[in-house]
Enzyme design. Sequence first.
Site, short mmCIF file in Angstrom:
data_model
loop_
_atom_site.label_atom_id
_atom_site.label_comp_id
_atom_site.label_asym_id
_atom_site.label_seq_id
_atom_site.Cartn_x
_atom_site.Cartn_y
_atom_site.Cartn_z
N CYS A 1 -0.81 7.58 16.72
CA CYS A 1 -2.25 6.80 17.20
C CYS A 1 -1.92 5.57 15.61
O CYS A 1 -1.81 6.11 14.69
CB CYS A 1 -3.49 7.98 16.16
N CYS B 1 -4.46 15.17 14.19
CA CYS B 1 -3.93 13.98 13.74
C CYS B 1 -3.83 14.04 12.08
O CYS B 1 -4.86 14.58 12.15
CB CYS B 1 -5.17 12.98 14.58
N CYS C 1 -9.85 -1.23 1.22
CA CYS C 1 -9.59 0.44 0.83
C CYS C 1 -10.45 0.89 -0.39
O CYS C 1 -10.07 0.40 -1.67
CB CYS C 1 -7.82 1.09 1.01
N CYS D 1 -5.42 6.55 -4.82
CA CYS D 1 -4.16 5.96 -4.40
C CYS D 1 -3.38 4.28 -4.62
O CYS D 1 -3.78 3.60 -4.62
CB CYS D 1 -4.24 5.56 -2.71
N ARG E 1 -9.93 3.72 20.51
CA ARG E 1 -11.42 4.30 19.41
C ARG E 1 -11.93 3.68 19.01
O ARG E 1 -11.82 2.77 17.98
CB ARG E 1 -10.39 5.20 18.45
N CYS F 1 -3.91 -2.03 -0.89
CA CYS F 1 -5.05 -2.34 0.96
C CYS F 1 -6.11 -2.94 0.69
O CYS F 1 -7.10 -2.07 -0.16
CB CYS F 1 -5.04 -1.04 1.85
N CYS G 1 -8.93 15.24 12.65
CA CYS G 1 -8.58 13.88 12.25
C CYS G 1 -8.32 14.54 10.22
O CYS G 1 -9.28 14.37 9.84
CB CYS G 1 -8.59 12.43 12.36
N1 SAM Z 1 -3.05 6.33 3.41
C1 SAM Z 1 -2.36 6.51 4.59
C2 SAM Z 1 -2.54 5.66 4.82
O1 SAM Z 1 -3.23 4.22 4.71
O2 SAM Z 1 -1.12 4.85 6.12
C3 SAM Z 1 -3.73 7.26 5.32
C4 SAM Z 1 -5.52 7.21 4.97
S1 SAM Z 1 -6.01 5.25 5.47
C5 SAM Z 1 -7.08 5.65 4.49
C6 SAM Z 1 -6.42 5.17 7.01
C7 SAM Z 1 -6.36 4.32 7.55
O3 SAM Z 1 -8.13 3.74 7.83
C8 SAM Z 1 -5.96 2.65 7.35
O4 SAM Z 1 -4.99 2.12 8.12
C9 SAM Z 1 -7.02 1.49 7.61
O5 SAM Z 1 -7.03 0.93 8.82
C10 SAM Z 1 -8.30 2.04 7.70
N2 SAM Z 1 -9.49 1.66 6.39
C11 SAM Z 1 -10.31 2.10 4.97
N3 SAM Z 1 -10.36 1.89 4.78
C12 SAM Z 1 -11.06 1.37 5.37
C13 SAM Z 1 -12.81 0.69 5.77
N4 SAM Z 1 -13.14 -0.23 4.38
N5 SAM Z 1 -12.73 -0.10 6.66
C14 SAM Z 1 -12.32 0.24 8.27
N6 SAM Z 1 -11.09 0.66 8.02
C15 SAM Z 1 -10.78 1.30 7.03
FE1 SF4 Z 2 -4.34 3.67 0.28
FE2 SF4 Z 2 -6.48 3.31 1.30
FE3 SF4 Z 2 -4.03 1.95 1.64
FE4 SF4 Z 2 -4.30 4.40 2.85
S1 SF4 Z 2 -5.73 2.22 3.01
S2 SF4 Z 2 -2.43 3.15 1.75
S3 SF4 Z 2 -5.93 5.70 1.38
S4 SF4 Z 2 -5.02 2.31 -0.43
#
Ligand code: SAM
Ligand code: SF4
Length: 325
Positions: free
Chosen positions: A192, A132, A64, A57, A264, A61, A101
Amino acid sequence: MEPMTEPRYDWSVDEVLAIIERPFHDLLSDANACHRERFNPHEIEGAKLLSIKTGACPEDCAYCPQSVHHNNDLKPEPLMDRDEILRAAQQAHDEGATRFCMGAAWRSPTDRQVGIVAESVTAVAELGMETCVTLGMLTPTQAQTLADAGLDFYNHNLDTSPDFYGEIITTRTYEDRLDTLQACRDAGLSLCAGGIVGMGESRRQRAGLLQQLATLNPHPESVPINLLIQVPGTPLDGLPEFEPLELVRTIAAARLVMPGSVVRLSAGRSSMSEELHALCLHAGASSIFLGDRLLTADNNGDESDQAILAQLDTALKTLDPAATK
Ligand code: SAM
Ligand code: SF4
Ligand code: DTB
């Protein structure tokens, strides 16, 4: 009978902070009473997550493991096809999930990608489960495509407060996130939207996240509270462990400021004790992800969950047979 707590949309950060900081027993007692006004306290929802496109990606973030900016061992996987998604959904259905989801590691999908996901959504919805998806930023047209396909919820998290956000993500703005939520709302989708605790934010910043969510009118119907999973290779790995009762306070405050929303208990459960699960569910959380995997990270697993639910005299919600087409 006492009147029901009516939703409000004009919360200030100070007011939400004052709720989080209430004496613990008063906060929990009121949150539980509020929960019982609209929810059955002996029942929770089981949802299943599937990563339909994994890793690589372009967003940064900091939490992530799927970001291309962070160094980890995750193997990227392309978008799954409809049949593969449907097989996983059928299995989730057979294992007792009532919500499915689908998550994709995209910054913003193309119209073609949204079209492919929309076909899968229609197929999954026919199994009778709530659907979802979370695909990153959407245009109004893309949101409409998903709504027309029969999607119930779009997941798009605000993640944290506006004033902490810049420490966590630099590749898209808070405003971008609010725009996607608005596009989904305008298309008639349920929202959500929630966030993550344990990223080094202050209590006031947790209040700031809840204030943003609770001033959306209507409130997001679904509010995931994720406890940061610290993944090796991500910049947030190595932070001090989050104080467990702070998670309970956050959930209780979410319950009180958004009384009609499903709160949740999302990521991070595999590091939580039975006692912490009990307090979070008492404070107003009423949905969990089933199984031993979230998108890429470990989840609690069904055996452990069954033991917890049995101890709490709590059952998983079952599918309404009338909903299965
Ligand atoms: N890429 C899309 C986005 O970010 O909008 C959707 C997938 S993203 C993995 C969905 C959510 O997973 C993120 O917004 C974050 O809140 C949560 N998330 C991702 N990595 C995480 C982590 N290590 N611990 C807790 N929540 C996490
Ligand atoms: Fe990409 Fe992870 Fe951020 Fe979602 S949360 S936009 S998968 S880097
Ligand atoms: C949400 O708020 N939590 C879920 C769901 N929405 C998509 C995702 C949690 C992801 C945890 C890290 C992983 O599995 O990669």
